[in-house]
Design a protein around this motif. Structure first.
Motif, short mmCIF file in Angstrom:
data_model
loop_
_atom_site.label_atom_id
_atom_site.label_comp_id
_atom_site.label_asym_id
_atom_site.label_seq_id
_atom_site.Cartn_x
_atom_site.Cartn_y
_atom_site.Cartn_z
N VAL A 113 -7.74 -5.84 -7.89
CA VAL A 113 -7.28 -7.08 -7.62
C VAL A 113 -5.78 -6.56 -7.01
O VAL A 113 -5.05 -6.02 -7.87
CB VAL A 113 -6.98 -7.97 -8.66
N THR A 114 -5.54 -6.50 -5.78
CA THR A 114 -4.13 -6.11 -5.24
C THR A 114 -3.24 -7.20 -5.38
O THR A 114 -3.51 -8.44 -4.70
CB THR A 114 -4.58 -5.65 -3.91
N CYS A 115 -2.08 -6.93 -5.93
CA CYS A 115 -0.81 -7.80 -6.00
C CYS A 115 0.23 -7.34 -5.41
O CYS A 115 1.36 -7.08 -6.01
CB CYS A 115 -0.64 -8.08 -7.44
N SER A 116 0.01 -6.77 -4.11
CA SER A 116 1.18 -6.34 -3.35
C SER A 116 0.96 -6.69 -1.97
O SER A 116 -0.12 -6.75 -1.38
CB SER A 116 1.37 -4.68 -3.46
N THR A 117 2.11 -6.61 -1.13
CA THR A 117 2.00 -6.97 0.25
C THR A 117 1.83 -5.58 0.93
O THR A 117 2.17 -4.66 0.61
CB THR A 117 3.66 -7.42 0.73
N PRO A 118 1.39 -5.98 2.08
CA PRO A 118 1.00 -4.62 3.21
C PRO A 118 2.27 -3.77 3.23
O PRO A 118 2.45 -2.45 3.16
CB PRO A 118 0.65 -5.21 4.60
N ALA A 119 3.61 -4.36 3.11
CA ALA A 119 4.81 -3.63 3.34
C ALA A 119 5.22 -2.65 2.13
O ALA A 119 5.71 -1.58 2.18
CB ALA A 119 6.09 -4.58 3.75
N GLU A 120 4.77 -3.24 1.16
CA GLU A 120 4.84 -2.53 -0.28
C GLU A 120 4.17 -1.63 -0.50
O GLU A 120 4.16 -0.19 -0.75
CB GLU A 120 4.78 -3.64 -1.48
#
Length: 458
Positions: free
Chosen positions: A249-256
């Motif tokens: 489960v990914t909890c980060s934005t593309p920028a991060e």
């Protein structure tokens, strides 16, 4: 009539007190010699001659305390659960587990005992300090299993770990590593001349750990120590497959995510390689993997002054040529035995240049705080000031003041292990409101006040 010989129990002949021991063939009643047992062969004949009037004291023990393994228990997982939740801010995943924790622990007992436990998908987020990297937070139930597993493996490995490995071990830590290195520097050099250090770091360490090699190390030790089958199964389940198998489960934005270099992402790890950062088990497994390097440095290279913290390690010696020789041997060992490589930033420098290690710069005569730490401290204080300080007036909630106190005391604690009296004084001069805000006791008893106003003394 000859008085029969008795064991040294203080019992008289013919005593009816149970527990007296004798080997006399003239005993008239079995009740007098109820404990007359031949402890050499287990014969329970109360009138056995081979006792020779001697008795060895024993105590009654249950099968479990006698050494018989009873399998994973609810109590053991309960204790692991308490360790997993200690000093943690509850997450939604943790609260979901704890809403029905009894059934959750019983389910873990059943699955571990049956050998069907497998780790669940992790939650991946990006940590930006001190540098951007992926953190894989395990499911809370898996975290409980990690806290159950690691103490059992520590019992095997702690006696063999070297004293100069300081990462993720009780009684060690960063400050212990810095103190140890500072002692090595002072042993080699007194004053400002002579002495060299070799500082090395492993390239992309956690993503480069070869899991089959690591499990082979673990299995040899577990089998030799007679580790229970359940423990071996859990270790195998953690290392048999990629941490990303089953998804994450990914909890980060593309920028991060863009902040993390491609080679540091778990998805780009070589086949069979990679441990997730953020797991208690991964931290321990990393120590097991590099214990081979520690043993090589201490027993093969005979390096007396060697300190390691995770994948960052330093060797100190009077002779630069010796350090250069060790460097080539370490490179070959890491490549051939552990499938690891060193970072290009290899430092062989004189001790007077200072060793940048774990947030400090260590010199033969003193220790300074790393500039990056000072920069981060000033940035944090400036950010707090922008939201709460207007001229000579501080307006903040009790929670904001508690947060400031926590931030500043953490940096003060770090600086206290260096020669930093002038540094701390200069920071307080740069932020003149700091002493008033941190030392104020108002918020301790005015928790019902929404905003506290403090005036900075001129």
């Amino acid at each position: 009539m000859t008085t029969p010989r008795y064991a040294d129990t203080g019992c008289a002949a013919g005593s009816q007190v149970r527990g007296c021991a004798s080997s006399s063939p003239d005993a008239s009643s079995p009740a007098d010699y109820a404990w007359n047992v031949n402890f050499n062969n287990g014969n329970s004949d109360y009138n056995h001659r081979n006792n020779n009037a001697f008795v060895r004291a024993v105590r009654s023990v249950s099968p479990a305390s006698a050494g018989e393994y009873q399998g994973v228990t609810f109590r053991a997982l309960f204790d692991a659960w308490q360790c997993a939740r200690r000093k943690k801010v509850p997450s939604r995943n943790q609260l979901g587990f704890e809403a029905n924790w009894i059934d959750g622990l019983l389910d873990l007992v059943d699955r571990i005992g049956a050998g069907t436990w497998r780790p669940k998908p992790t939650t991946c987020f990006i940590a930006k300090r001190p540098k951007a990297r992926e953190i894989h937070a395990p499911d809370f139930g898996d975290r409980v299993v990690h806290h159950w597993l690691v103490p059992q493996l520590e019992a095997i490995y702690e006696p063999r770990f070297i004293a100069d490995s300081f990462a993720n071990r009780k009684g060690k830590g960063t400050h212990g590593a810095v103190d140890r290195l500072r002692g090595f520097v002072r042993q080699v050099q007194s004053g400002q001349s002579g002495g060299w250090y070799l500082q090395l770091d492993i390239h992309n360490f956690f993503n480069s750990i070869h899991r089959p090699t690591l499990y082979a190390m673990l299995k040899r030790s577990m089998v030799r120590a007679g580790t229970p089958l359940e423990t071996q199964r859990i270790a195998h389940a953690l290392l048999a497959t990629s941490p990303l198998q089953g998804g994450a489960v990914t909890c980060s934005t593309p920028a991060e995510r863009a902040l993390v270099p491609l080679h540091k992402r778990m998805e780009n790890a070589a086949p069979g390689c990679g441990l997730p950062i953020g797991n208690l088990s991964s931290q321990f497994f990393a120590n097991v993997y590099l214990d081979a390097l520690d043993q090589f440095a201490k027993h093969t290279l005979k390096a007396k002054r060697y300190v390691r913290y995770v994948d960052d390690f330093v060797l100190v010696h009077r002779d630069r040529a010796q350090l250069q020789t060790w460097l080539m041997q370490i490179e070959q060992f890491l490549r051939d035995k552990l499938r690891l490589a060193l970072k290009p930033d290899i430092r062989i420098r004189p001790l007077r240049a200072g060793i940048d290690f774990l947030g400090y710069v260590i010199y033969p005569t003193h220790t300074r705080v790393r500039r990056r730490v000072v920069k981060h401290a000033c940035a944090a204080l400036a950010a707090w000031s922008a939201g709460h300080v207007r001229g000579a007036v501080i307006r903040a909630t009790p929670a904001a003041l508690r947060g400031l106190r926590s931030i500043w005391r953490s940096y003060q604690g770090h600086m206290a292990h260096a020669n930093s009296v002038r540094l701390r004084a200069s920071i307080e001069r740069r932020f003149p409101w700091l002493a008033c805000a941190v030392r104020s006791r108002k918020f301790a008893w005015q928790l019902d006040v929404r905003v506290i106003t403090l005036r900075v003394a001129a």
